[in-house]
Design a protein around this motif. Structure first.
Motif, PDB file in Angstrom:
ATOM      1  N   GLU A   1      -5.228 -41.913   8.672  1.00  0.00           N
ATOM      2  CA  GLU A   1      -5.188 -40.601   8.037  1.00  0.00           C
ATOM      3  C   GLU A   1      -3.887 -39.871   8.383  1.00  0.00           C
ATOM      4  O   GLU A   1      -3.282 -39.206   7.537  1.00  0.00           O
ATOM      5  CB  GLU A   1      -6.387 -39.764   8.462  1.00  0.00           C
ATOM      6  CG  GLU A   1      -6.461 -38.436   7.741  1.00  0.00           C
ATOM      7  CD  GLU A   1      -7.718 -37.643   8.035  1.00  0.00           C
ATOM      8  OE1 GLU A   1      -7.975 -36.696   7.278  1.00  0.00           O
ATOM      9  OE2 GLU A   1      -8.427 -37.954   9.015  1.00  0.00           O
ATOM     10  N   MET A   2      -3.445 -39.996   9.625  1.00  0.00           N
ATOM     11  CA  MET A   2      -2.195 -39.348  10.039  1.00  0.00           C
ATOM     12  C   MET A   2      -1.018 -39.886   9.231  1.00  0.00           C
ATOM     13  O   MET A   2      -0.190 -39.129   8.727  1.00  0.00           O
ATOM     14  CB  MET A   2      -1.960 -39.579  11.534  1.00  0.00           C
ATOM     15  CG  MET A   2      -0.753 -38.864  12.118  1.00  0.00           C
ATOM     16  SD  MET A   2       0.908 -39.543  11.810  1.00  0.00           S
ATOM     17  CE  MET A   2       0.759 -41.226  12.288  1.00  0.00           C
ATOM     18  N   VAL A   3      -0.947 -41.198   9.069  1.00  0.00           N
ATOM     19  CA  VAL A   3       0.140 -41.816   8.307  1.00  0.00           C
ATOM     20  C   VAL A   3       0.080 -41.347   6.853  1.00  0.00           C
ATOM     21  O   VAL A   3       1.100 -40.975   6.265  1.00  0.00           O
ATOM     22  CB  VAL A   3       0.083 -43.361   8.400  1.00  0.00           C
ATOM     23  CG1 VAL A   3       1.036 -44.014   7.414  1.00  0.00           C
ATOM     24  CG2 VAL A   3       0.394 -43.810   9.821  1.00  0.00           C
ATOM     25  N   ALA A   4      -1.115 -41.333   6.263  1.00  0.00           N
ATOM     26  CA  ALA A   4      -1.265 -40.904   4.871  1.00  0.00           C
ATOM     27  C   ALA A   4      -0.857 -39.440   4.695  1.00  0.00           C
ATOM     28  O   ALA A   4      -0.146 -39.095   3.736  1.00  0.00           O
ATOM     29  CB  ALA A   4      -2.713 -41.122   4.410  1.00  0.00           C
ATOM     30  N   CYS A   5      -1.280 -38.571   5.615  1.00  0.00           N
ATOM     31  CA  CYS A   5      -0.904 -37.149   5.524  1.00  0.00           C
ATOM     32  C   CYS A   5       0.597 -36.963   5.687  1.00  0.00           C
ATOM     33  O   CYS A   5       1.215 -36.194   4.947  1.00  0.00           O
ATOM     34  CB  CYS A   5      -1.636 -36.338   6.594  1.00  0.00           C
ATOM     35  SG  CYS A   5      -3.337 -35.962   6.195  1.00  0.00           S
TER      36      CYS A   5
ATOM     37  N   GLU B   1       5.963 -36.031   3.053  1.00  0.00           N
ATOM     38  CA  GLU B   1       7.322 -36.532   2.814  1.00  0.00           C
ATOM     39  C   GLU B   1       7.601 -36.677   1.320  1.00  0.00           C
ATOM     40  O   GLU B   1       8.722 -36.451   0.872  1.00  0.00           O
ATOM     41  CB  GLU B   1       7.512 -37.902   3.473  1.00  0.00           C
ATOM     42  CG  GLU B   1       7.472 -37.871   4.983  1.00  0.00           C
ATOM     43  CD  GLU B   1       8.747 -37.347   5.586  1.00  0.00           C
ATOM     44  OE1 GLU B   1       9.667 -38.138   5.828  1.00  0.00           O
ATOM     45  OE2 GLU B   1       8.804 -36.123   5.826  1.00  0.00           O
ATOM     46  N   LEU B   2       6.590 -37.056   0.566  1.00  0.00           N
ATOM     47  CA  LEU B   2       6.762 -37.268  -0.873  1.00  0.00           C
ATOM     48  C   LEU B   2       7.218 -35.990  -1.568  1.00  0.00           C
ATOM     49  O   LEU B   2       8.041 -36.036  -2.480  1.00  0.00           O
ATOM     50  CB  LEU B   2       5.454 -37.772  -1.490  1.00  0.00           C
ATOM     51  CG  LEU B   2       5.511 -38.257  -2.917  1.00  0.00           C
ATOM     52  CD1 LEU B   2       6.437 -39.462  -3.041  1.00  0.00           C
ATOM     53  CD2 LEU B   2       4.115 -38.620  -3.402  1.00  0.00           C
TER      54      LEU B   2
ATOM     55  N   LEU C   1      11.596 -42.078  -0.368  1.00  0.00           N
ATOM     56  CA  LEU C   1      10.225 -42.594  -0.327  1.00  0.00           C
ATOM     57  C   LEU C   1       9.830 -43.170  -1.689  1.00  0.00           C
ATOM     58  O   LEU C   1       9.247 -44.260  -1.762  1.00  0.00           O
ATOM     59  CB  LEU C   1       9.286 -41.462   0.082  1.00  0.00           C
ATOM     60  CG  LEU C   1       7.873 -41.815   0.497  1.00  0.00           C
ATOM     61  CD1 LEU C   1       7.847 -42.879   1.580  1.00  0.00           C
ATOM     62  CD2 LEU C   1       7.153 -40.570   0.964  1.00  0.00           C
ATOM     63  N   ARG C   2      10.171 -42.481  -2.767  1.00  0.00           N
ATOM     64  CA  ARG C   2       9.873 -42.990  -4.119  1.00  0.00           C
ATOM     65  C   ARG C   2      10.600 -44.306  -4.388  1.00  0.00           C
ATOM     66  O   ARG C   2      10.045 -45.217  -5.001  1.00  0.00           O
ATOM     67  CB  ARG C   2      10.251 -41.952  -5.170  1.00  0.00           C
ATOM     68  CG  ARG C   2       9.279 -40.821  -5.256  1.00  0.00           C
ATOM     69  CD  ARG C   2       9.649 -39.815  -6.363  1.00  0.00           C
ATOM     70  NE  ARG C   2       8.720 -38.710  -6.324  1.00  0.00           N
ATOM     71  CZ  ARG C   2       8.841 -37.656  -5.521  1.00  0.00           C
ATOM     72  NH1 ARG C   2       9.873 -37.556  -4.698  1.00  0.00           N
ATOM     73  NH2 ARG C   2       7.949 -36.700  -5.537  1.00  0.00           N
ATOM     74  N   SER C   3      11.831 -44.417  -3.907  1.00  0.00           N
ATOM     75  CA  SER C   3      12.587 -45.663  -4.071  1.00  0.00           C
ATOM     76  C   SER C   3      11.903 -46.812  -3.346  1.00  0.00           C
ATOM     77  O   SER C   3      11.774 -47.913  -3.894  1.00  0.00           O
ATOM     78  CB  SER C   3      14.013 -45.503  -3.544  1.00  0.00           C
ATOM     79  OG  SER C   3      14.725 -44.564  -4.300  1.00  0.00           O
ATOM     80  N   HIS C   4      11.450 -46.573  -2.137  1.00  0.00           N
ATOM     81  CA  HIS C   4      10.758 -47.614  -1.375  1.00  0.00           C
ATOM     82  C   HIS C   4       9.402 -47.967  -2.002  1.00  0.00           C
ATOM     83  O   HIS C   4       8.995 -49.126  -1.984  1.00  0.00           O
ATOM     84  CB  HIS C   4      10.581 -47.190   0.084  1.00  0.00           C
ATOM     85  CG  HIS C   4      11.789 -47.436   0.918  1.00  0.00           C
ATOM     86  ND1 HIS C   4      12.852 -46.546   0.969  1.00  0.00           N
ATOM     87  CD2 HIS C   4      12.126 -48.464   1.717  1.00  0.00           C
ATOM     88  CE1 HIS C   4      13.774 -47.034   1.773  1.00  0.00           C
ATOM     89  NE2 HIS C   4      13.362 -48.192   2.242  1.00  0.00           N
ATOM     90  N   LEU C   5       8.723 -46.974  -2.559  1.00  0.00           N
ATOM     91  CA  LEU C   5       7.473 -47.253  -3.271  1.00  0.00           C
ATOM     92  C   LEU C   5       7.744 -48.191  -4.446  1.00  0.00           C
ATOM     93  O   LEU C   5       7.003 -49.161  -4.665  1.00  0.00           O
ATOM     94  CB  LEU C   5       6.842 -45.958  -3.801  1.00  0.00           C
ATOM     95  CG  LEU C   5       6.027 -45.124  -2.831  1.00  0.00           C
ATOM     96  CD1 LEU C   5       5.744 -43.751  -3.427  1.00  0.00           C
ATOM     97  CD2 LEU C   5       4.728 -45.827  -2.463  1.00  0.00           C
TER      98      LEU C   5
ATOM     99  N   GLU D   1       2.827 -43.859  -6.739  1.00  0.00           N
ATOM    100  CA  GLU D   1       2.739 -42.668  -5.890  1.00  0.00           C
ATOM    101  C   GLU D   1       1.298 -42.370  -5.494  1.00  0.00           C
ATOM    102  O   GLU D   1       1.052 -41.711  -4.483  1.00  0.00           O
ATOM    103  CB  GLU D   1       3.346 -41.458  -6.589  1.00  0.00           C
ATOM    104  CG  GLU D   1       4.853 -41.477  -6.627  1.00  0.00           C
ATOM    105  CD  GLU D   1       5.460 -40.197  -7.171  1.00  0.00           C
ATOM    106  OE1 GLU D   1       4.787 -39.135  -7.143  1.00  0.00           O
ATOM    107  OE2 GLU D   1       6.610 -40.252  -7.620  1.00  0.00           O
ATOM    108  N   GLN D   2       0.355 -42.855  -6.263  1.00  0.00           N
ATOM    109  CA  GLN D   2      -1.070 -42.640  -5.974  1.00  0.00           C
ATOM    110  C   GLN D   2      -1.436 -43.180  -4.585  1.00  0.00           C
ATOM    111  O   GLN D   2      -2.370 -42.688  -3.962  1.00  0.00           O
ATOM    112  CB  GLN D   2      -1.937 -43.296  -7.042  1.00  0.00           C
ATOM    113  CG  GLN D   2      -3.416 -43.006  -6.857  1.00  0.00           C
ATOM    114  CD  GLN D   2      -4.244 -43.499  -8.018  1.00  0.00           C
ATOM    115  OE1 GLN D   2      -3.728 -43.962  -9.024  1.00  0.00           O
ATOM    116  NE2 GLN D   2      -5.543 -43.411  -7.865  1.00  0.00           N
ATOM    117  N   LEU D   3      -0.703 -44.166  -4.090  1.00  0.00           N
ATOM    118  CA  LEU D   3      -0.921 -44.673  -2.741  1.00  0.00           C
ATOM    119  C   LEU D   3      -0.855 -43.528  -1.736  1.00  0.00           C
ATOM    120  O   LEU D   3      -1.573 -43.528  -0.736  1.00  0.00           O
ATOM    121  CB  LEU D   3       0.126 -45.732  -2.399  1.00  0.00           C
ATOM    122  CG  LEU D   3       0.052 -46.360  -1.013  1.00  0.00           C
ATOM    123  CD1 LEU D   3      -1.148 -47.300  -0.921  1.00  0.00           C
ATOM    124  CD2 LEU D   3       1.331 -47.104  -0.691  1.00  0.00           C
ATOM    125  N   LEU D   4      -0.012 -42.527  -2.039  1.00  0.00           N
ATOM    126  CA  LEU D   4       0.174 -41.391  -1.133  1.00  0.00           C
ATOM    127  C   LEU D   4      -0.549 -40.141  -1.605  1.00  0.00           C
ATOM    128  O   LEU D   4      -1.002 -39.349  -0.789  1.00  0.00           O
ATOM    129  CB  LEU D   4       1.665 -41.088  -0.985  1.00  0.00           C
ATOM    130  CG  LEU D   4       2.546 -42.268  -0.590  1.00  0.00           C
ATOM    131  CD1 LEU D   4       3.991 -41.821  -0.441  1.00  0.00           C
ATOM    132  CD2 LEU D   4       2.048 -42.923   0.680  1.00  0.00           C
TER     133      LEU D   4
END
Length: 92
Positions: A32-36, A41-42, A51-55, A62-65
């Motif tokens: 949960e901490m990583v997701a938050c 960051e997004l 972050l979008r480039s790495h996704l 982006e739904q992953l985040l």
């Protein structure tokens, strides 16, 4: 799906380290901490595009985040890998 609640505090008008207060919202875990963190960051002007480039390179949406499923071990792994790729400091 496990529900995740990320809350942002209002920015203080002045910073006084002696008056800093932490409000405990509930129990959390590393997933949960990583997701938050990545969700924040997004939306960041400084880190969002990277972050979008790495996704995109990872073939992830982006739904992953934006709508993380904390019960999905594969998605949790993908978020950790994304955090490692974008924010881990590497020694020279």
């Amino acid at each position: 799906m496990n529900e995740m609640k990320c809350e942002q505090a209002a920015a203080p008008t002045e910073f006084d380290p002696m008056l800093t207060v932490v409000q405990v919202l509930g129990v959390s875990n590393e997933d949960e901490m990583v997701a938050c963190f990545l969700s924040g960051e997004l939306s960041s002007q400084r880190f969002g595009q990277n972050l979008r480039s790495h996704l995109a390179v990872a073939g992830q949406a982006e739904q992953l985040l934006t709508h993380p499923d904390l019960s999905d071990a594969g998605a949790n792994f993908a978020r950790r890998a994304l955090l490692g790729a974008t924010r881990v400091r590497r020694e020279p």
